[in-house]
Design a protein around this motif. Sequence first.
Motif: not given
Length: 283
Positions: A4, A6-7, A46, A49, A51, A79-81, A83, A96, A98
Amino acid sequence: MTEVVWDEAPSLQSPLLVVAFEGWFDAGECATGAIQWIIDHYEARRVARIDPEEFFDFQENRPLVEIGEDGERRIRWPSIDAHVIENDFAHDLVVLSGLEPRMRWRTFCESVVEIARDTKCEMVVTLGAMVAGIPHSRPSAVQGSAASAELARRLGLDRPSYQGPTGIIGTLHDALDNADLPVISLRVGVPHYVAGPPNPKGTRALLAEFEKVTGVRTEYADLDASVLEWEQRVSDAVEQDPEIIGYVRQLEEEADRAEATDLPSGDDLAAEFQKFLREERDD
């Protein structure tokens, strides 16, 4: 090492994690369409995500080359994001979605469990769609289930009874059960003779049932016009083939004969849902 990325680390109010994946359990793209509908209608951002490097065969799911507005060339990977949506809901949402991963499902599910735990989600709701012998001209029925006998009883859901090959959603449910995270499944049937996307009718049905169970608004009624247009297009196509006309009429008769059941109201379901979560917090 975690997969994972993280933003940010969001601080959320009584969040729910809502999950859907493109692929085997997404007929007509109804489930991922429901996730995208929620993202598009609210101020989603988001926060994380997963990886994709460990979970995809890039010869099967190839990355895309894109040219940005600045003229620069970029690679866009599968991608698997995750939000988040913070609004005046009963719960904040973590959504989640993707592509369905192609390999290392157990490790992937551990990543989803990590997202649920790190965002302090109180429950997980998975969305899915399956082809079925149902007519396009009748309401799209949504089935709900929970492995927890207590949760199933209180929300009027079925207990899982299927045995056989499973997909990522079934694998994820097992991982969440083992992690003691409450999880329910909502899945809609899609007419097998018109299983291709888009299917706004199935998406609307999932959104409506999600709102009914959780009390979280989805504005599903805004899809009504799209549903009517879709039904008309399918009906027009069906009318061109006498054999299909007869088959659809048979499906309609079977649907009309199906025994009606007394279901709890949306308000009753949402109230019981909130009560269950309060008791889980107290424990």
